[in-house]
Design a protein around this motif. Structure first.
Motif, PDB file in Angstrom:
ATOM      1  N   LEU A 222       6.050  -6.737   0.328  1.00 41.73           N
ATOM      2  CA  LEU A 222       4.976  -7.509   0.202  1.00 41.73           C
ATOM      3  C   LEU A 222       4.843  -8.840   0.967  1.00 41.73           C
ATOM      4  CD1 LEU A 222       4.108  -7.451  -3.505  1.00 41.73           C
ATOM      5  CD2 LEU A 222       2.551  -6.835  -1.831  1.00 41.73           C
ATOM      6  N   LEU A 223       6.235  -9.164   1.548  1.00 41.31           N
ATOM      7  CA  LEU A 223       6.565 -10.432   2.311  1.00 41.31           C
ATOM      8  C   LEU A 223       5.497 -10.516   3.379  1.00 41.31           C
ATOM      9  CD1 LEU A 223      10.423 -10.744   2.529  1.00 41.31           C
ATOM     10  CD2 LEU A 223       8.798 -12.427   1.429  1.00 41.31           C
ATOM     11  N   PRO A 224       5.050  -9.736   4.382  1.00 49.26           N
ATOM     12  CA  PRO A 224       4.139  -9.810   5.220  1.00 49.26           C
ATOM     13  C   PRO A 224       2.543 -10.430   4.705  1.00 49.26           C
ATOM     14  CG  PRO A 224       5.292  -7.955   5.683  1.00 49.26           C
ATOM     15  CD  PRO A 224       5.649  -8.413   4.323  1.00 49.26           C
ATOM     16  N   ALA A 225       2.261  -9.755   3.583  1.00 46.42           N
ATOM     17  CA  ALA A 225       0.847 -10.338   2.987  1.00 46.42           C
ATOM     18  C   ALA A 225       1.039 -11.751   2.467  1.00 46.42           C
ATOM     19  CB  ALA A 225       0.607  -9.165   1.912  1.00 46.42           C
ATOM     20  N   MET A 226       2.304 -12.085   1.932  1.00 47.93           N
ATOM     21  CA  MET A 226       2.535 -13.272   1.099  1.00 47.93           C
ATOM     22  C   MET A 226       2.577 -14.459   2.474  1.00 47.93           C
ATOM     23  SD  MET A 226       5.207 -12.429  -1.627  1.00 47.93           S
ATOM     24  CE  MET A 226       5.079 -14.136  -2.617  1.00 47.93           C
ATOM     25  N   VAL A 241      -4.109   2.441   0.318  1.00 46.62           N
ATOM     26  CA  VAL A 241      -2.923   1.825  -0.454  1.00 46.62           C
ATOM     27  C   VAL A 241      -1.679   2.845  -0.100  1.00 46.62           C
ATOM     28  CG1 VAL A 241      -2.128   1.513  -2.780  1.00 46.62           C
ATOM     29  CG2 VAL A 241      -4.343   0.971  -2.141  1.00 46.62           C
ATOM     30  N   GLN A 242      -1.941   4.026  -0.246  1.00 49.24           N
ATOM     31  CA  GLN A 242      -0.707   5.247   0.218  1.00 49.24           C
ATOM     32  C   GLN A 242      -0.234   4.837   1.416  1.00 49.24           C
ATOM     33  OE1 GLN A 242      -1.147   8.733  -1.986  1.00 49.24           O
ATOM     34  NE2 GLN A 242      -0.342   9.864  -0.163  1.00 49.24           N
ATOM     35  N   GLU A 243      -0.948   4.771   2.458  1.00 48.84           N
ATOM     36  CA  GLU A 243      -0.607   4.758   3.858  1.00 48.84           C
ATOM     37  C   GLU A 243       0.083   3.503   4.060  1.00 48.84           C
ATOM     38  OE1 GLU A 243      -4.265   7.076   5.931  1.00 48.84           O
ATOM     39  OE2 GLU A 243      -4.315   4.914   5.683  1.00 48.84           O
ATOM     40  N   TRP A 244      -0.317   2.306   3.403  1.00 49.09           N
ATOM     41  CA  TRP A 244       0.317   1.004   3.634  1.00 49.09           C
ATOM     42  C   TRP A 244       1.496   1.040   2.984  1.00 49.09           C
ATOM     43  CZ3 TRP A 244       2.225  -2.963   0.358  1.00 49.09           C
ATOM     44  CH2 TRP A 244       2.400  -4.090   0.867  1.00 49.09           C
ATOM     45  N   MET A 245       1.639   1.555   1.767  1.00 46.84           N
ATOM     46  CA  MET A 245       3.032   1.833   1.132  1.00 46.84           C
ATOM     47  C   MET A 245       3.965   2.378   1.852  1.00 46.84           C
ATOM     48  SD  MET A 245       3.077   0.331  -1.927  1.00 46.84           S
ATOM     49  CE  MET A 245       1.558  -0.384  -3.192  1.00 46.84           C
ATOM     50  N   GLU A 246       3.663   3.552   2.385  1.00 48.76           N
ATOM     51  CA  GLU A 246       4.315   4.361   3.503  1.00 48.76           C
ATOM     52  C   GLU A 246       5.007   3.599   4.531  1.00 48.76           C
ATOM     53  OE1 GLU A 246       2.464   8.046   4.158  1.00 48.76           O
ATOM     54  OE2 GLU A 246       2.731   8.772   1.953  1.00 48.76           O
ATOM     55  N   LYS A 247       4.016   2.638   5.083  1.00 54.58           N
ATOM     56  CA  LYS A 247       4.471   1.845   6.177  1.00 54.58           C
ATOM     57  C   LYS A 247       5.398   0.889   5.963  1.00 54.58           C
ATOM     58  CE  LYS A 247       1.833  -1.020   9.611  1.00 54.58           C
ATOM     59  NZ  LYS A 247       0.430  -1.790   9.810  1.00 54.58           N
ATOM     60  N   GLN A 248       5.282   0.186   4.783  1.00 55.47           N
ATOM     61  CA  GLN A 248       6.017  -0.803   4.537  1.00 55.47           C
ATOM     62  C   GLN A 248       7.381  -0.384   3.881  1.00 55.47           C
ATOM     63  OE1 GLN A 248       4.074  -3.128   6.161  1.00 55.47           O
ATOM     64  NE2 GLN A 248       5.166  -4.525   4.869  1.00 55.47           N
ATOM     65  N   ILE A 250       7.968   1.072   1.052  1.00 52.05           N
ATOM     66  CA  ILE A 250       8.045   1.016  -0.563  1.00 52.05           C
ATOM     67  C   ILE A 250       8.223   2.214  -1.158  1.00 52.05           C
ATOM     68  CG2 ILE A 250       6.775   0.177  -2.339  1.00 52.05           C
ATOM     69  CD1 ILE A 250       5.675  -2.008  -0.583  1.00 52.05           C
ATOM     70  N   PRO A 251       8.984   2.633  -2.091  1.00 56.79           N
ATOM     71  CA  PRO A 251       9.100   3.962  -2.733  1.00 56.79           C
ATOM     72  C   PRO A 251       8.008   4.375  -3.179  1.00 56.79           C
ATOM     73  CG  PRO A 251      10.887   2.299  -3.356  1.00 56.79           C
ATOM     74  CD  PRO A 251       9.993   1.554  -2.467  1.00 56.79           C
ATOM     75  N   GLU A 252       7.753   5.635  -3.364  1.00 51.33           N
ATOM     76  CA  GLU A 252       6.529   6.248  -3.754  1.00 51.33           C
ATOM     77  C   GLU A 252       6.368   6.184  -5.235  1.00 51.33           C
ATOM     78  OE1 GLU A 252       4.791  10.644  -3.968  1.00 51.33           O
ATOM     79  OE2 GLU A 252       6.425  10.574  -2.558  1.00 51.33           O
TER      80      GLU A 252
END
Length: 596
Positions: A222-226, A241-248, A250-252
């Motif tokens: 989340l740091l880039p967003a903050m 949302v799912q693609e962004w989570m994978e890109k960052q 972040i665990p599934e």
């Protein structure tokens, strides 16, 4: 907590043969308490006078007035009252009496113009519409929650003098635990901490849904967003949302545990479809504003408790509101501007200016052929309403495994739900105490309806201390919208059996259904899939004298009640800014018509 206590003496004639004791009802930390003390002699034949004291306690309204977003919304509202009074008010025809249309009309009336609001149905509210059944019970289009992060909605309540109609809940978010049927996990926001520390603390304190390694990876993601702010948020519209989570990285499990529920609550769809921009906008509001994620329920049905005060305000300033006025066709002048609106009843409505505040799907059906080639309207094709189903089930008993709050079900079929018999408590009309008959024995209840009608006091709309009414959002609903009510109720009961394992069984061998209502909306808010943001239109269209309002139009909030109200204010602002040109155009058209 704030306490509001009102003591009044009401004189009820009560048959002397009745025997009953002092009674008190309460719900958790946020509750309404009803007490009555009656003395009666079983041998006496005379009627007795009953002294009554009613005490109401609830969570206080949060201090929203000092937030930057609230002040910005308040300033925008003030510009309408401060704008120069028009020499000749514009006659503005507005189609659609949902929150967007009502907001447009309200602020145009504040600016001195004459709105004429047309609603196709016989009920106000659009996506917040509600109906009363033969028993007097209400059922709604959706389960509507009012957040602290809704500055324009909160300003609207204040401007209408109805802040007391919102019943605020404790600052928490409560999630069901699918792997632990009947149990819940909470995110509690401490009042003593400012934002975003209160939100961070709420996340860190919850160890049931996410492990510490998962929290750390989520925070890093989340740091880039903050750090990137609004430009970063807008740039994520192309990712789900799912693609962004994978890109960052972040665990599934973070998606499974938290964001499936959030996605369905925000837009009624799953994370593999929802644009990440939508989630980041919500997180930004909830984390950056201390009371942003604090929730309130309306104390009754939206058409009467929210929409009618807006209508009364509009009419008090010379505006008009008409139900059962369905648009059949937009009639055009030779220059492709709007000449008039033809209603399905044959009436023709003319104005100086026109606003469409309908859902985007209805607008697309009514677009004149002359306009369809314009880029402004062509982009609307990507904006399509998402199907949603709202369910109301009345049970034969009081369910215990619930809260005085909104609950995230984390079910594969259900999004959020609430026991409305608890969350929406009895509220008193101004300067009066309202008595709920359910706390009284039968003799008093028999006498109460006629007395209440003579005093113009309603009994209750949702509150019931003896039986529960669950209101649930069934989502995603695309595969279910055409299914029978019986199929939908059967599937819902199977899910409820997991949420209430000790109280509800799919076969109704435990709590039994007294009745139910299902409201299907085949096209609700626009489906916020990736790459939709560039397709959202600004309120001022390229057609002179034609404007749009609606939560799908360009504004910085989501497809929500806040987005609808803000879109109406922005639409009214555009018309006020254009008012001199619109008045000159109208005068020219009248002169040309007279010359002919």
């Amino acid at each position: 907590m704030a306490s509001y206590t009102s003591a009044l003496n009401f004189n009820f004639p009560i048959p002397s043969s009745s025997k009953f004791n002092s009674n008190s009802l309460s719900f958790g930390a946020s509750f309404t308490s009803f007490r009555h003390v009656v003395t009666a002699s079983s041998s006496s034949k005379r009627l007795l006078m009953v002294p009554l004291k009613v005490s109401c306690i609830d969570y206080p309204r949060p201090e929203l007035e000092n937030s930057a977003n609230f002040l910005e919304a308040a300033y925008l509202s003030s510009t309408f009252l401060a704008s120069p009074r028009p020499t000749k008010p514009l006659k503005v025809v507005i189609v659609g009496a949902g929150l967007a249309g009502l907001s447009t009309a309200k602020y145009l009336a504040d600016a001195g113009h004459k709105p004429i609001l047309l609603e196709a149905r016989d009920v106000l509210g659009g996506k917040v519409a509600a109906w009363q059944d033969e028993d007097g019970d209400w059922y709604e289009t959706g389960l509507h929650i009012f957040f602290g992060a809704y500055p324009n909605v909160q300003n609207l309540f204040g401007e209408l003098g109805i802040n007391d109609r919102l019943q605020w809940k404790e600052h928490s978010m409560i999630f069901a635990m699918p792997n632990k049927p009947g149990e819940f996990s909470r995110f509690d926001f401490p009042e003593v901490l400012p934002s975003p520390l209160n939100g961070i603390w709420a996340i860190l304190r919850n160890n049931e849904m996410l492990t510490w390694p998962e929290k750390v990876k989520f925070a890093i993601g989340l740091l880039p967003a903050m750090l990137g702010g609004q430009p970063y948020v807008e740039a994520q519209d192309g990712l789900s949302v799912q693609e962004w989570m994978e890109k960052q990285g972040i665990p599934e499990r973070v998606t499974d545990e938290v964001f499936i529920a959030m996605s369905k609550a925000l837009n009624f769809i799953n994370p593999d479809e929802l644009s990440m921009q939508c989630v980041l906008i919500a997180l930004n509001r909830f984390l950056q504003e201390k009371h942003g994620s604090k929730m309130a329920f309306l104390d009754g049905n939206p058409p009467e408790r929210l929409c009618m005060p807006v209508v009364d305000h509009i009419r008090s300033l010379g505006g008009e509101v008409h139900l059962n006025s369905r648009i059949q066709k937009i009639e055009l002048n030779e220059d492709s501007t709007v000449k008039s609106l033809l209603l399905s009843n044959g009436k023709v409505i003319e104005g100086d200016t026109y606003v469409f505040a309908t859902p985007v799907d209805i607008l697309k059906l009514l677009l004149p052929d002359n306009w369809k080639g314009l880029s402004y309207f062509q982009k609307l094709e990507k904006l399509v309403g998402v199907p949603v189903i709202n369910i109301h089930i009345w049970f034969d008993r009081k369910l215990k495994n619930t809260y005085d709050h909104l609950l995230f079900s984390r079910s594969s079929l259900l999004s959020v739900y609430a026991d409305m018999s608890v969350t929406c408590k009895v509220k008193a009309p101004p300067h009066m105490a309202l008595i709920c008959t359910d706390v009284f024995p039968q003799p008093v209840q028999m006498l109460w309806p006629a007395w209440s009608r003579s005093q113009h006091i309603s009994l209750h709309e949702y509150y019931n201390p003896n039986e529960s009414m669950l209101e649930l959002v069934f989502a995603p609903a695309e595969e279910w919208i055409s299914r029978s009510d019986e199929d939908i109720i059967g599937a819902t009961m199977s899910e409820l059996a997991k949420l209430f394992p000790d109280e509800i069984a799919a076969d109704q061998s435990k709590a039994k259904i007294v009745k139910y209502h299902i409201v299907k909306t085949p096209r609700s808010v626009y489906k916020t899939v990736p790459d939709c943001e560039p397709c959202r239109p600004v309120q001022r269209s390229p057609i002179e004298g034609f404007y749009l309002a609606g939560d799908y139009t360009k504004q910085k909030y989501l497809a929500s009640m806040e987005g609808a109200v803000l879109s109406g204010k922005l639409c009214a602002q555009a018309i006020v800014q254009d008012s001199e040109l619109l008045a000159a155009r109208s005068q020219k058209m009248v002169a040309e018509a007279n010359a002919i």
